[in-house]
Each structure stands twice: as structure tokens, then as C-alpha cells.
Enzyme design. Structure first.
Site, PDB file in Angstrom:
ATOM      1  N   SER A  59       0.840  -1.189   0.000  1.00  0.00           N
ATOM      2  CA  SER A  59       0.000   0.000   0.000  1.00  0.00           C
ATOM      3  C   SER A  59       0.882   1.247   0.000  1.00  0.00           C
ATOM      4  O   SER A  59       1.717   1.404  -0.891  1.00  0.00           O
ATOM      5  CB  SER A  59      -0.954  -0.043   1.198  1.00  0.00           C
ATOM      6  OG  SER A  59      -1.900   0.983   1.137  1.00  0.00           O
ATOM      7  N   HIS A 108      -7.824  -4.303  -1.905  1.00  0.00           N
ATOM      8  CA  HIS A 108      -6.996  -3.819  -0.814  1.00  0.00           C
ATOM      9  C   HIS A 108      -7.406  -4.458   0.514  1.00  0.00           C
ATOM     10  O   HIS A 108      -6.571  -4.635   1.399  1.00  0.00           O
ATOM     11  CB  HIS A 108      -7.111  -2.293  -0.722  1.00  0.00           C
ATOM     12  CG  HIS A 108      -5.835  -1.624  -0.363  1.00  0.00           C
ATOM     13  ND1 HIS A 108      -4.795  -1.481  -1.250  1.00  0.00           N
ATOM     14  CD2 HIS A 108      -5.398  -1.071   0.792  1.00  0.00           C
ATOM     15  CE1 HIS A 108      -3.790  -0.857  -0.667  1.00  0.00           C
ATOM     16  NE2 HIS A 108      -4.131  -0.605   0.579  1.00  0.00           N
TER      17      HIS A 108
END
Length: 729
Positions: A582, A702
Site C-alpha cells: 500500500s 486492498h
């Protein structure tokens, strides 16, 4: 396949260190081997279709803009070729198979699961060992409330099994809230890994869902009203921003009343909580990760929400406590303090608020009440402290916590919530990089502990040592770094080392147990975790020193931490790998473009990479992140972003390290197009002959979208790739 490369690099030796003749001979032989090994197969061909953009007078050429079209046949075919190439590079080696077996053991042990009581039952959601995905379960509630963790091997009634919704274990369910009488449950369904979720209401007596449901969308808080007649929810539009609404059960969603949010755009988060038996709502408007506005709404008065504090350069975490609103804040306190506002006379002047707990030397991260006392959570040099305060604010003691551990405390009575009336006993959970989570029983009078629930993770950390060192960044700032390795490690610069970091969004990167780190240690590696500016570990000044115009400090810190490992004999650049996901993916990508000579291998997961065009990816980006990274539409912020945006800083003909990128179609927080384009760009630009691979999963996002077996497979492939590149296979 076997580790191979056409490149030979000099092995870095710390200044002043003289290696013995046998070590020098071994290194010379290694250099000859590295230079003579067969080359890797080339990556699939990727067509270049140049697109030229001009932003603030600066031209950028993007050869791979066509890969942004996720659903085009050309992109889908390219993804298939990349996945095949990634598997060809990593291969089905004994190393990978062994890692997969070991990681399955390490990852299949669930952590502590504490139930929630609703009506005559206790409810909980978790993945039972051996299952591919978690489910929602219940058991009859005991007559006397207690805070006892669930035995993961027990037999329970299944309330909702996501395998009934989709049989590939990529859909998950979670408990959101219960009606006051315990008859209704709001639960969420996440289809794959996307952040958008669907919310349904289950009648727990009949087992049927009500017609009332929130369609798949971005939501914040969702909670029942005090009567159970309906529920409040925050719905976030990527175009217009978040709105807080109320839905009465049995009515059409189009009739829902909007309570708050008008005028707040998509770059802000809007949340709410209830207090005073439903009389009060507090609304929070979060401007990125550095500022919060707070509004109070007296629902009984019929008046509009009123600002409590707006525009202050500080964050506020809210909580109703009796007839006061508690605020955990860094207002005039970079390391945080607790203030209280009288709800009967909510004065908007912070100087008139009651200070419950002043700022201290350590970072205050949270608090809870057990009995009449307040237990405050602190971080001191990235290790946990828990201090007990009496009702008068006087210190009554400190919970015993070993060095370099992360600790959480909860009452051992009254049903398991954060705040309980039982003041005699508590449960203390401890973990570290070398110790899986263990629950201790803590006597709050004597502060003595005894082991209550040992970890079921099959890992013995006694063969390893953990220390904290301090590196110095290029501007003189000192930062800590945890290092773990096998006892008796020779500091000869030859150990395979893995450096991990994050550095952003006020996140505290703590030394918790991690299955990947444990497996790396068992392979004889050094595992390092660097604390970087941009995180929250040392308070708001540390955070702001790594955001917006100061974001380059984060990369400088990470590079300095890597250099420290080399200079102090833990490893050398040909044995050093870095890992991040990320925002951490941005970190490692920026680092490899700035210092390609410093690293041999890179794992870059779910990454932000095209920071120049990030603000344009409005369908899948996290708009509030612009307030942390910067917005390239703003000339001054563009000037900073262009210096580190990885995609624009890849240069042709550079010896880049081996790189593994991972992503998936359903990431709606970090646009997956970035990883696709970065893989193509690096494959074309690198002259090192080392592989650049992309492992891409259509169901991954995610926030998940992976079965347990897929998680194990991903971790094993990642570690196998890095270890092979470091010659540790």
C-alpha cells in the site's frame, strides 16, 4: 527455477572492516558464480503506445496508458501473460513448497476471539482452523457475563456462512451491530476485495433477512437507533462526499432522512457516534489524517448540528462518557491528551474544556475504564506502556510489559467490552516479533500476571534475538529500527536481510508477531522493521515530518535504515531485500528508483505508484489520501510529487533490482492500474537482467478477496522470490 543473474555487483564491506582471507575467497567465488549464471527468460513483450501529458508546463510521456483500461481484451491478455511469467520465474521449487507448508502452520492459528452478547446469545465472526474463510457464529450466553475468549476448536451454531453466497471463499461477512433487544443484526457482505460493501439486516429468531438493505457502496459507520426501529449510516460518494442518514425499518431507502454532511466533499471522511441514550450525535469530519472537525447534534431539540470545534489544526477522537464527550486529541499537545466537554453546556472554547489527562513524554494512543480507574495506552520508543490513573488523575501503577512488546488490556468480567465495572482482574495480551499473542491474567491490585491462554501458533522465538537500534537519516534525524535474527549471527555482511517499512498516514508500525517474519527468520535471515517519519509513533510532529512537502523524508529514512544494516555488517546490497504494501509499496518503489544499487530484491504489494496522475483516478483511489500525499493539480504540491513518483522516475538503462509487484482487479482504494503500468515500465527499462514480475488476482482488493489458501500461497511465493534472489535457496 534456480537463482541466476548476469549481473555482478561489488559486495559492500563496512568501513574499517577487514575480512579474513577465507571470507574474501568465498566472496570472490560468489562474485564469479553470480556473473556466470544463466540469464532469466525475458518478460512478455508489452506494446508501447505513447501518450504525452503536460502538467504545469512539464511534459510526461506515458507508454502504457492503454493498460489503464482494466476490462479491455488487450489488458486481460497481458495480465494472463504476466501471471504465467511470474510463475515461471518463481517456479515450483522445494523452497517454495516448504515455505507454503510452514506458512500454513503459522497462519492457521487464529488469534483471540471475544464474543458480543445480544439477547440470549453471544456472537462472533472468525475463520476456524482448516476453513478457507470466516463465518458468523453464535453460542448461548452464560447467565453471568464474562469476558472469556472463544475456543476456536469449539462447536458453534453457524449464523451466516459466506460460502453459501459464493463458493470460492473470496466473499466475506462481518458483524456490524445488534438491535437493543438482540433480535436483529446488521451484517456486511464484501464481494471480493473491494472496499464497497452491502449491508443487510438479519432476523436472528427466524434466520431470514429483512427487505431493508443498503446496496453495495462505500459506507462508514452503521448502527441501530436506541429503540431498534431503524439505523443510522454514513454513505460516502466518490463524487459528492459522505452523508449521514437515518433509515426506518420497513420504509424505502429513498425516504431516508439526511442528517449531516452537505458541503463536505469526497476528500473528507464523515463519521458519527451516538450517546446519551440516543439524544446526542457527534459528527466528525476528517480532513485526511491530520485534522478533524467536530459537530454536536441534539436530536431531541430538533435543532441543526452545531460546530463544537472546526478548523483547528488537530485530530479529535470522540467518545461519550456519562454526561461528557471525551476527546483524545493532539490540540496543543503533539503527543496527545484527553479533554472533556460538558454535554449539558457544550462550550466551543477549548480553553474551557476539562483536561482529563494531560500530555506526557510518551505518545498517548488510547484509553479504557476498568472500575473507576482509567488505563492509558502509551508508546515509548515504539513499545507499549499502560498506566493506571485513579479518578483524581493520580498515577496508581503501571502494567508490567516486557521490552519491545505490544500490549492490549481488557476487563476479565462483565461481558468483554472495553469498559467494565469489574475492577479486580483484567486480561493482558502480549505479542512481539518473536512471540505470538499470549493472554495473561492480570491481578489489578498486585499487578502480578499468570499465563492464561498461551498462543497456539507453533513458533519458538527463543532461538532468536530482538533488538532496537537507531539509524540517522540524511538530515540528521534519528529513527529506531527493530532487528531480529538467529542468536550468534556473525556480522560478516553475508546474511540475507529483509527490511520492512510503512511511514505514512499517522500509522503506528508496531513489533507484532508476523508469520512472514517468522518464516524468514527460520530460513536464517535477518528481519528488520524501520520506524519512519510519516507514521504516528512519536506524535504529530513526527507524522507531519513525513507528509505533503515532507514526504521525501520518509524515503530518506528508509534508505538510511538500509545503509545502517549494510554499514554494521548485517548484510550487503546483494543480500538485502525490501518489502512494503500500500503506502509501503510507494515507499519501496520510490526507494528502488532512488537507490537501485542498494537492494537486490523488492516486494511491492498493492502500491500507489503514479502520484502525478493519482488525483485523476477518481473511480478507484482514496481521495482523502491527497491530503497526505499531495495533489498534483496544485503546482506547489506537484513540484514535490514529481521528485519521487515512482512511475515517472523509472529511467531506461538502469540496473534495477529484481522486483515482485502484486495487485488485483478489485482494489478500489489503490488503483490497480498503477501496478500494471509499473511492471511494464520496469521490465522495459531495467538493464540488470533481473526479473520484474507481476502477480495479479482478479478477485483481490486492498481489503481482502483472498481465501486462506490464497493468502498462504501468496506469502510463500513472495518469500520464495525474495530468498531465491538473495541466493538463500
Amino acid at each position: 527455477m534456480a537463482d541466476s543473474t548476469p549481473r555482478a555487483r561489488a559486495v559492500a564491506v563496512p568501513a574499517g572492516r577487514v575480512l579474513p582471507p577465507l571470507r574474501l575467497a568465498a566472496l570472490a567465488a560468489l562474485a564469479v558464480c553470480v556473473a556466470a549464471c544463466e540469464t532469466y527468460p525475458p518478460p512478455p513483450d508489452t506494446v508501447r503506445i505513447p501518450v504525452v501529458d503536460t502538467l504545469h508546463g512539464v511534459e510526461f510521456t506515458d507508454d502504457y496508458r492503454w493498460l489503464e483500461d482494466q476490462e479491455s481484451p488487450e489488458t486481460r491478455g497481458w495480465i494472463d501473460e504476466q501471471n504465467a511469467y511470474a510463475e515461471r520465474i518463481v517456479g515450483d521449487s522445494p523452497l517454495r513448497a516448504g515455505l507454503e507448508g510452514r506458512l500454513r502452520e503459522l497462519m492457521d492459528a487464529p488469534g483471540a476471539i471475544f464474543p458480543r452478547r445480544a439477547g440470549d446469545y453471544e456472537y462472533f465472526a472468525f475463520r476456524k482452523p482448516g476453513r478457507e474463510v470466516g463465518a458468523i457464529y453464535r453460542r448461548p450466553a452464560p447467565e453471568e457475563p464474562e469476558a472469556t475468549p472463544v475456543d476456536p476448536e469449539g462447536e458453534f451454531e453457524v449464523v451466516i456462512d459466506p460460502l453459501d453466497l459464493r463458493d470460492d471463499a473470496t466473499t466475506s461477512v462481518s458483524i456490524i451491530d445488534f438491535s437493543p433487544d438482540g433480535r436483529l443484526m446488521i451484517y456486511a457482505i464484501r464481494d471480493g476485495g473491494r472496499d464497497e460493501r452491502e449491508y443487510r439486516v438479519r432476523d436472528l429468531e427466524t434466520g431470514d433477512d429483512l427487505p431493508d438493505r443498503l446496496p453495495t457502496y462505500l459506507y462508514g459507520n452503521v448502527s441501530f437507533d436506541p429503540e431498534g426501529d431503524g439505523f443510522y449510516y454514513s454513505r460516502r460518494s466518490r463524487e459528492t462526499g459522505a452523508r449521514v442518514r437515518y433509515h426506518r425499518l420497513g420504509t424505502d431507502l429513498e425516504e431516508d432522512e439526511e442528517l449531516f454532511g452537505e458541503g463536505h466533499g469526497p476528500e473528507r471522511f464523515v463519521g458519527f457516534s451516538q450517546g446519551g441514550g440516543g439524544r446526542w450525535h457527534v459528527y466528525t469530519v476528517q480532513h485526511g489524517w491530520a485534522r478533524t472537525d467536530v459537530y454536536l447534534h441534539d436530536l431531541r431539540s430538533g435543532t441543526a448540528p452545531a460546530p463544537l470545534i472546526v478548523g483547528a489544526p488537530a485530530r479529535f477522537g470522540t467518545r461519550f462518557v456519562d454526561d461528557e464527550l471525551y476527546l483524545l486529541t493532539n490540540l496543543d499537545a503533539p503527543k496527545n491528551r484527553i479533554l472533556a466537554v460538558n454535554l449539558e453546556n457544550p462550550d466551543p472554547d477549548p480553553s474551557r474544556w476539562r483536561e482529563v489527562l494531560p500530555e506526557g513524554e510518551d505518545l498517548l494512543t488510547g484509553y479504557r475504564f476498568i472500575g473507576d480507574d482509567l488505563y492509558a495506552d502509551y508508546l515509548r520508543d515504539v513499545s507499549s506502556r499502560i498506566v493506571r490513573y485513579g479518578p483524581d488523575g493520580a498515577v496508581k501503577g503501571e502494567v508490567p510489559i516486557p521490552p519491545h512488546h505490544v500490549a492490549t488490556l481488557r476487563s476479565h468480567g462483565g461481558g468483554g467490552g472495553d469498559d467494565e465495572d469489574d475492577g479486580n482482574e483484567a486480561l493482558l495480551t502480549l505479542t512481539s516479533l518473536l512471540n505470538p499473542s499470549t493472554i495473561l491474567k492480570l491481578d489489578l491490585e498486585t499487578m502480578e500476571t499468570e499465563e492464561w491462554r498461551p498462543s497456539s501458533v507453533p513458533f519458538d522465538g527463543s532461538a532468536y534475538e530482538l533488538k532496537q537500534v537507531w539509524y540517522t537519516s540524511e538530515d540528521g534525524t534519528r529513527g529506531p529500527m527493530y532487528i531480529a535474527h538467529r542468536r550468534g549471527l556473525a556480522l560478516d555482511g553475508q546474511a540475507p536481510a529483509l527490511l520492512y517499512g510503512y511511514g505514512g498516514f499517522n500509522v503506528n508500525l508496531l513489533p507484532r508477531f508476523d508469520a512472514r517474519a517468522a518464516a524468514w527468520l527460520e530460513q536464517g535471515g535477518v528481519y528488520a522493521m524501520a520506524t519512519l517519519r510519516g507514521g504516528g509513533e512519536f506524535g504529530e510532529e513526527w507524522h507531519r515530518a513525513g507528509m505533503l512537502e515532507n514526504k521525501p523524508n520518509v524515503f530518506a529514512d528508509f534508505i538510511a535504515a538500509a545503509e545502517w544494516l549494510v554499514d554494521n555488517g548485517y548484510t550487503n546490497p546483494d543480500r538485502l531485500a525490501i518489502r512494503g504494501g500500500s503506502n509501503g509499496g510507494l515507499l519501496v518503489a520510490a526507494s528502488l528508483t532512488k537507490r537501485p544499487d542498494l537492494f537486490r530484491a523488492v516486494y511491492c504489494g498493492l502500491p500507489d505508484l503514479d502520484m502525478v496522475r493519482f488525483y485523476q483516478f477518481t473511480k478507484t483511489n482514496n481521495m482523502p489520501a491527497l491530503l497526505e500525499y499531495g495533489n498534483a493539480a496544485v503546482a506547489e504540491e506537484f513540484d514535490v510529487l514529481r521528485t519521487f513518483s515512482p512511475y515517472q522516475n523509472v529511467r531506461d538503462g538502469v540496473d534495477y533490482p529484481a522486483v515482485m509487484l502484486t495487485q488485483g482487479d478489485l482494489d478500489t482504494r489503490v488503483p490497480p492500474l498503477q501496478a500494471r503500468k509499473m511492471a511494464a515500465r520496469l521490465q522495459a527499462a531495467s538493464s540488470s537482467g533481473l526479473p520484474v514480475i507481476l502477480d495479479y488476482d482478479p478477485r483481490t482488493g486492498h481489503a481482502g478477496g483472498r481465501s486462506f489458501s490464497r493468502n498462504v500461497r501468496n506469502a510463500a511465493m513472495e518469500l520464495a522470490f525474495l530468498l531465491q534472489q538473495l541466493g538463500a535457496s
